[in-house]
Scaffold this active site. Structure first.
Site, short mmCIF file in Angstrom:
data_model
loop_
_atom_site.label_atom_id
_atom_site.label_comp_id
_atom_site.label_asym_id
_atom_site.label_seq_id
_atom_site.Cartn_x
_atom_site.Cartn_y
_atom_site.Cartn_z
N ARG A 112 0.85 -1.23 0.01
CA ARG A 112 0.01 0.20 -0.16
C ARG A 112 0.92 1.14 0.00
NH1 ARG A 112 -2.90 -3.10 3.37
NH2 ARG A 112 -4.84 -4.01 2.35
N LYS A 134 3.16 11.52 -11.38
CA LYS A 134 2.38 10.41 -11.98
C LYS A 134 3.17 9.23 -12.39
CE LYS A 134 -0.70 13.22 -14.80
NZ LYS A 134 -0.96 13.91 -16.24
N GLU A 176 10.64 19.07 -25.17
CA GLU A 176 10.01 19.40 -24.09
C GLU A 176 10.26 20.80 -23.23
OE1 GLU A 176 7.16 17.72 -23.40
OE2 GLU A 176 7.60 15.72 -24.09
N LYS A 218 7.41 22.79 -14.64
CA LYS A 218 6.55 21.72 -14.47
C LYS A 218 6.20 21.52 -13.08
CE LYS A 218 5.19 17.21 -15.13
NZ LYS A 218 5.30 15.82 -15.82
N GLU A 228 -5.23 17.65 -12.35
CA GLU A 228 -5.50 18.22 -13.55
C GLU A 228 -7.17 18.54 -13.54
OE1 GLU A 228 -4.95 15.88 -17.49
OE2 GLU A 228 -3.03 15.72 -16.46
N ARG A 233 -2.93 22.19 -15.57
CA ARG A 233 -1.89 21.10 -15.85
C ARG A 233 -2.14 20.71 -17.12
NH1 ARG A 233 0.17 15.90 -12.02
NH2 ARG A 233 1.87 15.31 -13.45
N ASN A 237 0.24 19.94 -21.81
CA ASN A 237 0.16 19.00 -23.09
C ASN A 237 0.12 20.00 -24.46
OD1 ASN A 237 -0.08 16.63 -21.85
ND2 ASN A 237 -2.20 16.91 -21.29
N HIS A 240 1.03 18.13 -27.62
CA HIS A 240 0.81 16.89 -27.24
C HIS A 240 -0.42 16.08 -28.00
CE1 HIS A 240 4.26 17.40 -24.97
NE2 HIS A 240 4.34 16.18 -24.44
N HIS A 244 0.66 12.82 -29.74
CA HIS A 244 0.23 11.34 -29.65
C HIS A 244 -0.37 10.95 -30.81
CE1 HIS A 244 -0.21 12.47 -24.96
NE2 HIS A 244 1.20 12.16 -25.44
N HIS A 257 9.18 10.45 -29.14
CA HIS A 257 8.33 11.29 -28.53
C HIS A 257 8.52 12.69 -28.94
CE1 HIS A 257 5.12 12.73 -25.94
NE2 HIS A 257 5.98 13.16 -25.10
N1 LIG Z 1 5.25 10.23 -15.51
C1 LIG Z 1 5.13 11.29 -16.23
O1 LIG Z 1 4.70 12.42 -15.86
C2 LIG Z 1 5.72 11.19 -17.44
C3 LIG Z 1 6.03 12.28 -18.37
C4 LIG Z 1 6.65 12.16 -19.63
C5 LIG Z 1 6.97 10.88 -20.08
N2 LIG Z 1 6.55 9.81 -19.31
C6 LIG Z 1 6.97 8.61 -19.76
O2 LIG Z 1 8.61 8.51 -19.79
C7 LIG Z 1 8.85 7.44 -20.66
C8 LIG Z 1 9.81 7.80 -21.80
O3 LIG Z 1 11.03 8.42 -21.07
P1 LIG Z 1 12.45 8.36 -21.69
O4 LIG Z 1 12.39 9.22 -22.79
O5 LIG Z 1 13.41 8.66 -20.62
O6 LIG Z 1 12.53 6.91 -22.15
P2 LIG Z 1 13.39 5.66 -21.56
O7 LIG Z 1 13.10 5.51 -20.14
O8 LIG Z 1 12.96 4.54 -22.37
O9 LIG Z 1 14.93 5.92 -21.99
C9 LIG Z 1 15.26 6.11 -23.41
C10 LIG Z 1 16.59 5.14 -23.53
O10 LIG Z 1 17.61 5.92 -23.10
C11 LIG Z 1 18.44 4.96 -22.08
N3 LIG Z 1 19.12 5.56 -21.41
C12 LIG Z 1 18.66 6.27 -20.28
N4 LIG Z 1 19.53 6.87 -19.35
C13 LIG Z 1 20.75 6.82 -20.04
C14 LIG Z 1 21.98 7.19 -20.03
N5 LIG Z 1 22.32 8.17 -18.98
N6 LIG Z 1 22.86 7.00 -20.88
C15 LIG Z 1 22.68 6.39 -22.23
N7 LIG Z 1 21.49 5.49 -22.17
C16 LIG Z 1 20.66 6.11 -21.38
C17 LIG Z 1 17.34 3.67 -21.94
O11 LIG Z 1 17.99 2.76 -21.48
C18 LIG Z 1 16.63 3.95 -23.07
O12 LIG Z 1 17.04 2.93 -23.83
C19 LIG Z 1 7.47 7.23 -21.65
O13 LIG Z 1 7.17 5.63 -20.99
C20 LIG Z 1 6.50 8.36 -21.00
O14 LIG Z 1 5.28 7.71 -21.02
C21 LIG Z 1 6.23 10.00 -17.94
ZN LIG Z 2 5.88 14.77 -23.86
#
Ligand SMILES: NC(=O)c1ccc[n+]([C@@H]2O[C@H](COP(=O)([O-])OP(=O)(O)OC[C@H]3O[C@@H](n4cnc5c(N)ncnc54)[C@H](O)[C@@H]3O)[C@@H](O)[C@H]2O)c1
Ligand SMILES: [Zn+2]
Length: 354
Positions: A112, A134, A176, A218, A228, A233, A237, A240, A244, A257
Site C-alpha cells: 500500500r 504520475k 519538452e 513543471k 488536472e 496542468r 500538453n 501533445h 500522440h 516522442h
Molecule cells: N510520469 C510522467 O509524468 C511522464 C511524463 C513524460 C513521459 N513519461 C514516460 O516516460 C517514458 C519515456 O521516457 P524516456 O524518454 O526517458 O525513455 P526511456 O526510459 O525508455 O529511456 C530512453 C533510452 O535511454 C537509455 N538511457 C537512459 N539513461 C541513459 C543514460 N544516461 N545514458 C545512456 N542511455 C540512457 C534507456 O536505457 C533507454 O534505452 C514514457 O514511457 C513516457 O510515458 C512519463
Molecule cells: Zn511529452
C-alpha cells in the site's frame, strides 16, 4: 546545485544515501534500473547508499517502453519480497521515464505504498517524467492506462549521467524544454534562440539552468493543479494532441516522442494563429527554434488523415462536443481552447504534412 523543494538539480548519485538518511530511517532499498543504465551508473548510487547505512538490492529490468507493463511490475513485487522490503523500505528508480514510471507504480502499491526516490538519467525524465507524481504502466490497449499519483521523497538529477545519452534522446528532452519556453517562459525561449545542442552539451552551467528552469515550470504547474482539475496542468500538453496522434498512427517507431512533440508545437502555433490567438509572424520563430535544436517541423511522409483525426478524438483532452487543444497565445503563454473549426484543423494538418 539547485533545489526546488525535493528536486535536487546537479546533485550527485553518490550523495543520494546521505540526503535520504537525513529524511528517513536507513533500511532496505530496491534500486530499479534497466540493465544498460545500471551497468554505467548504479555503482556510485549503491556505494553512497551503503555508506549511509542502507541495504540496497538491484532489480534489473529489460530496457524499453514495451516492457513498461504489469508483467514487469509483478516481477518487481517478487524482487521486493525476495529482498524483504517492508513498509519503511525505499524504492529507487535509476533510469529514464520508463524506469521511473514503473518503479513509481511499484512504490505506490507495494504494501500500500512505500517511500520513493527518482534518479532520472535521461533529459526527458529530468525535465518532465520524474516531476509531478504520475506513475504507471501501459496496457496492450494503450499507453499509461493504469497508474497512480505517488510523489517521490527526493528527485536526484545528477547531470553527469547525460554524457552517455545518445543525441536523439537529448533532442527528445529538448522538445519538452522548447515546449516549456513556448507555454510559459519567454526568457528561456530567448536563450534557446541563441544556442544549440553542441553548445548545451559543452556547458554544464547552461545545462543546469535549462534543466532547473524546465523542472521549475513543471513543478509549479503541478503544484497548482496536481490532479488536472483546473485545466492548468493540461497546458503542459501543448503540442501533445498532435504528437500522440503522430505516434499512434506511425506505430511508435518512425518518430521519437520529442520529434512528434516538435511537429506538434509547430502545428499548435499554426492553429493558434488561425484562431486569431497567436501572432502569425511568430510561427516562423517556432519553426526556426525547432530546427535549430535538430528537430522536425513537419512529418517527412504523409500519415493517414482519417487515422490522425481518429487518434485525436481518443485523446484524453478531446472532450465531447468537439476537439480541444492547447494553443500558444504568444511566446511564453498558452491556453486550452475548445470549439476548433474543422477547416482550421484541416488547414493546420495540411501545413505540417499530416
Ligand atoms: N510520469 C510522467 O509524468 C511522464 C511524463 C513524460 C513521459 N513519461 C514516460 O516516460 C517514458 C519515456 O521516457 P524516456 O524518454 O526517458 O525513455 P526511456 O526510459 O525508455 O529511456 C530512453 C533510452 O535511454 C537509455 N538511457 C537512459 N539513461 C541513459 C543514460 N544516461 N545514458 C545512456 N542511455 C540512457 C534507456 O536505457 C533507454 O534505452 C514514457 O514511457 C513516457 O510515458 C512519463
Ligand atoms: Zn511529452
Amino acid at each position: 546545485m539547485k533545489k526546488i523543494g525535493t528536486i535536487h538539480i546537479g546533485a550527485r548519485l553518490d550523495d543520494v544515501g546521505r540526503t535520504l538518511a537525513a529524511r528517513l530511517e536507513p533500511g532496505r532499498a530496491l534500486v530499479v534500473s534497466p540493465t544498460p543504465v545500471a551497468r554505467r551508473w548504479a555503482s556510485p548510487l549503491l556505494a553512497g547508499l551503503r555508506r549511509s547505512g542502507f541495504d540496497p538490492s538491484m532489480a534489473l529490468i529489460a530496457d524499453g517502453e514495451r516492457h513498461k507493463t504489469l508483467s514487469t511490475v509483478e516481477k518487481l513485487y517478487g524482487r521486493a519480497l525476495a529482498a524483504r522490503l517492508d513498509r519503511r523500505s525505499v524504492v529507487i528508480a535509476l533510469g529514464g521515464g520508463v524506469a521511473g514510471d514503473m518503479a513509481g507504480f511499484v512504490a505506490a502499491t507495494y504494501m500500500r505504498g512505500v517511500p520513493f526516490v527518482q534518479c532520472p538519467t535521461t533529459l526527458l525524465a529530468m525535465v518532465d517524467a520524474s516531476i509531478g507524481g504520475k506513475t504507471g504502466v501501459d496496457l496492450p490497449e494503450g499507453k499509461n492506462l493504469v497508474g497512480a499519483f505517488w510523489q517521490p521523497a527526493l528527485v536526484c538529477m545528477d547531470l553527469r549521467v547525460l554524457k552517455t545519452l545518445p543525441d536523439r534522446h537529448w533532442r527528445t528532452g529538448m522538445a519538452e524544454v522548447i515546449k516549456y519556453g513556448l507555454m510559459a517562459d519567454p526568457r528561456l525561449w530567448a536563450r534557446l534562440e541563441k544556442s544549440d545542442l553542441p553548445t548545451l552539451k559543452k556547458n554544464p552551467r547552461f545545462l543546469e539552468q535549462v534543466v532547473a528552469v524546465s523542472a521549475g515550470i513543471k513543478a509549479d504547474v503541478v503544484a497548482r493543479d496536481e490532479r488536472e482539475t483546473t485545466g492548468l496542468r493540461a497546458t503542459l500538453n501543448l503540442g501533445h494532441t498532435f504528437a500522440h496522434a503522430i505516434e499512434t498512427v506511425s506505430g511508435y517507431t518512425r518518430y521519437t516522442h520529442g520529434e512528434a512533440v516538435a511537429i506538434g508545437l509547430c502545428a499548435a502555433a499554426r492553429l493558434g494563429a488561425r484562431m486569431g490567438l497567436f501572432p502569425p509572424a511568430d510561427i516562423k520563430r517556432v519553426d526556426e527554434l525547432v530546427r535549430r535544436w535538430g528537430l522536425p517541423v513537419r512529418v517527412n511522409r504523409p500519415l493517414s488523415r482519417a487515422g490522425i483525426l481518429a487518434a485525436m478524438g481518443r485523446d484524453k483532452k478531446a472532450l465531447k462536443g468537439g476537439f480541444r487543444f492547447v494553443v500558444p497565445t504568444g511566446i511564453g503563454r498558452a491556453k486550452v481552447v475548445g470549439g476548433v473549426a474543422a477547416n482550421d484543423l484541416a488547414g493546420v494538418l495540411d501545413e505540417v504534412g499530416l
